[in-house]
Design an enzyme around this catalytic site. Structure first.
Site, PDB file in Angstrom:
ATOM      1  N   LYS A  21       0.853  -1.207   0.000  1.00 20.72           N
ATOM      2  CA  LYS A  21       0.000   0.000   0.000  1.00 20.72           C
ATOM      3  C   LYS A  21       0.879   1.244   0.000  1.00 20.72           C
ATOM      4  O   LYS A  21       0.669   2.163  -0.790  1.00 20.72           O
ATOM      5  CB  LYS A  21      -0.876  -0.006   1.247  1.00 20.72           C
ATOM      6  CG  LYS A  21      -1.502   1.326   1.606  1.00 20.72           C
ATOM      7  CD  LYS A  21      -2.373   1.273   2.842  1.00 20.72           C
ATOM      8  CE  LYS A  21      -1.622   1.454   4.115  1.00 20.72           C
ATOM      9  NZ  LYS A  21      -1.258   2.808   4.522  1.00 20.72           N
ATOM     10  N   ASN A  22       1.896   1.239   0.858  1.00 24.81           N
ATOM     11  CA  ASN A  22       2.694   2.460   1.042  1.00 24.81           C
ATOM     12  C   ASN A  22       3.692   2.705  -0.081  1.00 24.81           C
ATOM     13  O   ASN A  22       4.270   3.775  -0.186  1.00 24.81           O
ATOM     14  CB  ASN A  22       3.398   2.432   2.403  1.00 24.81           C
ATOM     15  CG  ASN A  22       2.388   2.592   3.532  1.00 24.81           C
ATOM     16  OD1 ASN A  22       1.212   2.852   3.289  1.00 24.81           O
ATOM     17  ND2 ASN A  22       2.838   2.381   4.760  1.00 24.81           N
ATOM     18  N   CYS A 115      -4.370  11.983  13.443  1.00 19.22           N
ATOM     19  CA  CYS A 115      -5.124  10.722  13.548  1.00 19.22           C
ATOM     20  C   CYS A 115      -4.780  10.116  14.895  1.00 19.22           C
ATOM     21  O   CYS A 115      -4.007  10.675  15.678  1.00 19.22           O
ATOM     22  CB  CYS A 115      -4.767   9.786  12.394  1.00 19.22           C
ATOM     23  SG  CYS A 115      -3.089   9.187  12.484  1.00 19.22           S
ATOM     24  N   ARG A 120       0.668  14.083  13.461  1.00 21.87           N
ATOM     25  CA  ARG A 120       0.947  13.924  12.031  1.00 21.87           C
ATOM     26  C   ARG A 120       1.169  15.284  11.324  1.00 21.87           C
ATOM     27  O   ARG A 120       0.445  15.651  10.408  1.00 21.87           O
ATOM     28  CB  ARG A 120      -0.155  13.146  11.321  1.00 21.87           C
ATOM     29  CG  ARG A 120      -0.596  11.859  11.963  1.00 21.87           C
ATOM     30  CD  ARG A 120       0.461  10.780  12.046  1.00 21.87           C
ATOM     31  NE  ARG A 120       0.951  10.286  10.784  1.00 21.87           N
ATOM     32  CZ  ARG A 120       0.386   9.275  10.099  1.00 21.87           C
ATOM     33  NH1 ARG A 120      -0.705   8.723  10.548  1.00 21.87           N
ATOM     34  NH2 ARG A 120       0.909   8.864   8.956  1.00 21.87           N
ATOM     35  N   ASP A 307       5.283   0.588  12.116  1.00 23.79           N
ATOM     36  CA  ASP A 307       4.056  -0.061  11.630  1.00 23.79           C
ATOM     37  C   ASP A 307       3.956  -1.524  12.053  1.00 23.79           C
ATOM     38  O   ASP A 307       2.938  -2.159  11.799  1.00 23.79           O
ATOM     39  CB  ASP A 307       3.976   0.027  10.101  1.00 23.79           C
ATOM     40  CG  ASP A 307       3.717   1.452   9.648  1.00 23.79           C
ATOM     41  OD1 ASP A 307       3.802   1.723   8.440  1.00 23.79           O
ATOM     42  OD2 ASP A 307       3.453   2.311  10.514  1.00 23.79           O
ATOM     43  N   ARG A 399      -8.407  -0.798   5.292  1.00 23.07           N
ATOM     44  CA  ARG A 399      -7.629   0.256   4.625  1.00 23.07           C
ATOM     45  C   ARG A 399      -6.292  -0.280   4.142  1.00 23.07           C
ATOM     46  O   ARG A 399      -5.724   0.221   3.177  1.00 23.07           O
ATOM     47  CB  ARG A 399      -7.367   1.415   5.591  1.00 23.07           C
ATOM     48  CG  ARG A 399      -8.597   2.178   6.005  1.00 23.07           C
ATOM     49  CD  ARG A 399      -8.230   3.399   6.795  1.00 23.07           C
ATOM     50  NE  ARG A 399      -7.169   4.153   6.114  1.00 23.07           N
ATOM     51  CZ  ARG A 399      -6.549   5.190   6.661  1.00 23.07           C
ATOM     52  NH1 ARG A 399      -6.856   5.584   7.884  1.00 23.07           N
ATOM     53  NH2 ARG A 399      -5.618   5.850   5.997  1.00 23.07           N
TER      54      ARG A 399
HETATM   55  C1  EPZ Z   1       4.533   6.927   6.388  1.00 25.77           C
HETATM   56  O1  EPZ Z   1       3.759   7.977   6.930  1.00 25.77           O
HETATM   57  C2  EPZ Z   1       3.621   5.714   6.343  1.00 25.77           C
HETATM   58  N1  EPZ Z   1       2.462   5.997   5.516  1.00 25.77           N
HETATM   59  C3  EPZ Z   1       3.157   5.348   7.758  1.00 25.77           C
HETATM   60  O2  EPZ Z   1       2.393   4.149   7.656  1.00 25.77           O
HETATM   61  C4  EPZ Z   1       4.384   5.066   8.611  1.00 25.77           C
HETATM   62  O3  EPZ Z   1       3.973   4.805   9.929  1.00 25.77           O
HETATM   63  C5  EPZ Z   1       5.319   6.292   8.575  1.00 25.77           C
HETATM   64  O4  EPZ Z   1       5.659   6.621   7.213  1.00 25.77           O
HETATM   65  C6  EPZ Z   1       6.609   6.023   9.343  1.00 25.77           C
HETATM   66  O5  EPZ Z   1       7.285   4.945   8.773  1.00 25.77           O
HETATM   67  C7  EPZ Z   1       2.568   5.924   4.167  1.00 25.77           C
HETATM   68  O6  EPZ Z   1       3.627   5.643   3.639  1.00 25.77           O
HETATM   69  C8  EPZ Z   1       1.324   6.193   3.377  1.00 25.77           C
HETATM   70  P1  EPZ Z   1       6.657  10.185   8.393  1.00 25.77           P
HETATM   71  P2  EPZ Z   1       4.361   9.488   6.946  1.00 25.77           P
HETATM   72  O7  EPZ Z   1       6.550  11.514   7.749  1.00 25.77           O
HETATM   73  O8  EPZ Z   1       5.227   9.707   5.762  1.00 25.77           O
HETATM   74  C9  EPZ Z   1       7.087  13.266  11.892  1.00 25.77           C
HETATM   75  C10 EPZ Z   1       0.498   2.800   7.844  1.00 25.77           C
HETATM   76  O9  EPZ Z   1       0.074   2.200   8.825  1.00 25.77           O
HETATM   77  N2  EPZ Z   1       6.863  14.291  10.864  1.00 25.77           N
HETATM   78  O10 EPZ Z   1       7.773   9.272   7.968  1.00 25.77           O
HETATM   79  O11 EPZ Z   1       3.241  10.394   7.191  1.00 25.77           O
HETATM   80  C11 EPZ Z   1       5.873  12.373  12.107  1.00 25.77           C
HETATM   81  O12 EPZ Z   1       4.967  12.968  13.019  1.00 25.77           O
HETATM   82  C12 EPZ Z   1       0.990   4.219   7.987  1.00 25.77           C
HETATM   83  O13 EPZ Z   1       0.591   2.319   6.696  1.00 25.77           O
HETATM   84  C13 EPZ Z   1       7.062  15.616  11.206  1.00 25.77           C
HETATM   85  O14 EPZ Z   1       7.404  15.941  12.341  1.00 25.77           O
HETATM   86  O15 EPZ Z   1       5.273   9.428   8.239  1.00 25.77           O
HETATM   87  C14 EPZ Z   1       6.499  11.117  12.670  1.00 25.77           C
HETATM   88  O16 EPZ Z   1       6.752  11.306  14.043  1.00 25.77           O
HETATM   89  C15 EPZ Z   1       0.736   4.759   9.387  1.00 25.77           C
HETATM   90  N3  EPZ Z   1       6.861  16.579  10.254  1.00 25.77           N
HETATM   91  C16 EPZ Z   1       7.837  11.025  11.929  1.00 25.77           C
HETATM   92  O17 EPZ Z   1       8.090  12.352  11.432  1.00 25.77           O
HETATM   93  C17 EPZ Z   1       6.488  16.258   8.968  1.00 25.77           C
HETATM   94  O18 EPZ Z   1       6.338  17.172   8.132  1.00 25.77           O
HETATM   95  C18 EPZ Z   1       7.837  10.074  10.749  1.00 25.77           C
HETATM   96  O19 EPZ Z   1       6.695  10.387   9.984  1.00 25.77           O
HETATM   97  C19 EPZ Z   1       6.301  14.896   8.647  1.00 25.77           C
HETATM   98  C20 EPZ Z   1       6.500  13.927   9.607  1.00 25.77           C
END
Ligand code: EPZ
Length: 420
Positions: A21-22, A115, A120, A307, A399
């Protein structure tokens, strides 16, 4: 809303993981970068994928999706708005921002909001795009962006939690069609980010460093269509590893790339199970009775994936001793703890830490799914616990897991989906 009714189960046999999915979501968004046809194979049929299809259709794409193959064509319509009603249901929609700015030089994308697993934020996405000289304003919950003066830049994309998957995706896609060279330091290295980079390269983008923390993108004038296979879902594969340990069942997980799961396989071995990798497309896991306690810290790839945190917590509920989970990516990602304690688990949560005291048994109960991965964890708990468990709000699991109850039933699980 559906629920799952699950009874204690032992599993056996082989299971095939679906496409990731990702990996699929940002690649579908990347097709905005061209008006030529793109053909994607091994795309999982999931609610989140269908949401991304709706967003792209709203932006002017014509999409045919059947039997895992998605054909994406351009139409004369060139939209640039991703509406709140769709983005709020799936935050990954935010990764249409980068390609819209690169291709259409303007975008109006709803901010995704938070969420249950955390706030996020998208500050890194916005910071990165501003460093590429995009003009970005936040108006009534939307990110309103103008990209006519964008140009390449050397930027650092690390945040307080390390690298960002979708922020890396957004900046990488934006950089492909703007003048100049973009260097991204502290890029995310997840296999899904690497595969997006390979897809963009196949479209004609000039990118090096895919899968490393240093990406170099030189803007080109045009990108073309291409045909691409979506990589297997490493998180689905890891979920089945956890199911094997929690139910003390030997499994063969086919189609997965074991080298995308090294950290999780290490934990499985530390907990006392045998893992055998034959060729690069299958993992054979054989639990050996009791499980040893371990400490797990979630980290950006190649560290242990956040995850899989909830799923492996179930296994630790049965380990003989005290285990510690440190959640370094989403410190609040513990909605499943209260539900597991209602099943007789001994888990104490303090900030980003969860201390798990292993127990002989868990006991079936009525439990509530809260997010995609916690739902999968509760299904595993239901198969491992005594008696009957009912998991409510299983739309969360739909999902991200394709035909999950069919796959589990084929392995011998006593699981039934019922209209609630
Ligand atoms: C991706 O989300 C995945 N989703 C998430 O999977 C996964 O948990 C996450 O990466 C971490 O591996 C998809 O790929 C669609 P991040 P993403 O930006 O990109 C912080 C699932 O279950 N952050 O890597 O949104 C954030 O809060 C989902 O499939 C900021 O601070 O995650 C987190 O603490 C859930 N500022 C960390 O970075 C930003 O602008 C990593 O988040 C962006 C993120």
């Amino acid at each position: 809303m559906d629920k799952f009714t699950i009874h204690k189960s032992t599993l056996s046999g082989e299971v095939c993981v679906s496409g990731s999915k990702n990996a699929a979501l940002p690649i579908i968004a990347a097709t905005i970068l061209t008006d030529e046809d793109c053909i994607l194979h091994n795309v999982p049929d999931l609610m989140d994928i269908r949401t991304m299809v709706k967003i792209l259709e709203g932006l002017g794409k014509q999409i045919n999706f059947e039997n895992g193959t998605m054909v994406i064509k351009a139409t004369k319509k060139c939209g640039y708005v991703a509406p709140y009603r769709l983005v709020r249901t799936m935050r990954a929609s935010f990764c249409v921002l980068g390609p819209l700015l690169a291709r259409r030089r303007k975008a109006k994308v709803s901010l995704p909001g938070g969420c249950v697993i955390g706030v996020r934020p998208v500050d890194l996405h916005i910071k990165g795009l501003k460093l590429l000289n995009a003009d970005i304003k936040i108006e009534r919950g939307y990110c309103v962006a103008d990209g006519k003066n964008m140009r390449g830049s050397h930027l650092y994309l690390g945040g307080q939690f390390g690298s960002s998957v979708l922020a890396t995706d957004n900046i990488m896609m934006a950089a492909t069609l703007i003048d100049g060279e973009t260097i991204i330091e502290y890029a995310a290295c997840e296999p899904e980010v690497e595969s997006l980079g390979l897809f963009l390269q196949k479209m004609g983008a000039d990118i090096t460093g895919q899968g490393s923390p240093l990406l170099r993108i030189r803007g080109v004038k045009k990108l073309g269509g291409c045909e691409f296979d979506i990589i297997p879902d490493r998180i689905e594969a890891g979920t089945f590893l956890a199911a094997s340990l929690a139910t003390n069942s030997p499994l063969v997980i086919k189609g997965a790339n074991p080298f995308h799961l090294t950290s999780a396989i290490e934990i499985v071995k530390e907990m006392g199970a045998e893992v055998h990798i034959d060729n690069a497309r299958s993992i054979k896991v054989s639990p050996r009775g009791s499980l040893k306690p371990v400490n797990i810290t979630t980290l950006p790839y190649p560290g242990f994936p956040t995850d899989l945190q909830a799923q492996f917590m179930i296994c630790l509920c049965f380990a003989k001793g005290i285990s510690l989970i440190t959640e370094k990516i989403y410190p609040d990602r513990f909605m499943h703890v209260a539900e597991l304690n209602r099943m007789g688990a001994g888990i104490q949560r303090s900030g980003p830490y969860a201390i798990i005291e292993g127990k002989e048994k868990l006991y079936g109960a009525e439990v509530m799914a809260s997010d995609l991965r916690a739902s999968a964890a509760l299904v595993i708990a239901g198969m491992a616990a005594e008696d009957k468990t009912e998991v409510f709000r299983v739309y969360h699991i739909d999902r991200g897991y394709e035909h999950i109850e069919e796959k589990l039933r084929k392995l011998g699980a006593k699981i039934k989906r019922e209209k609630q």
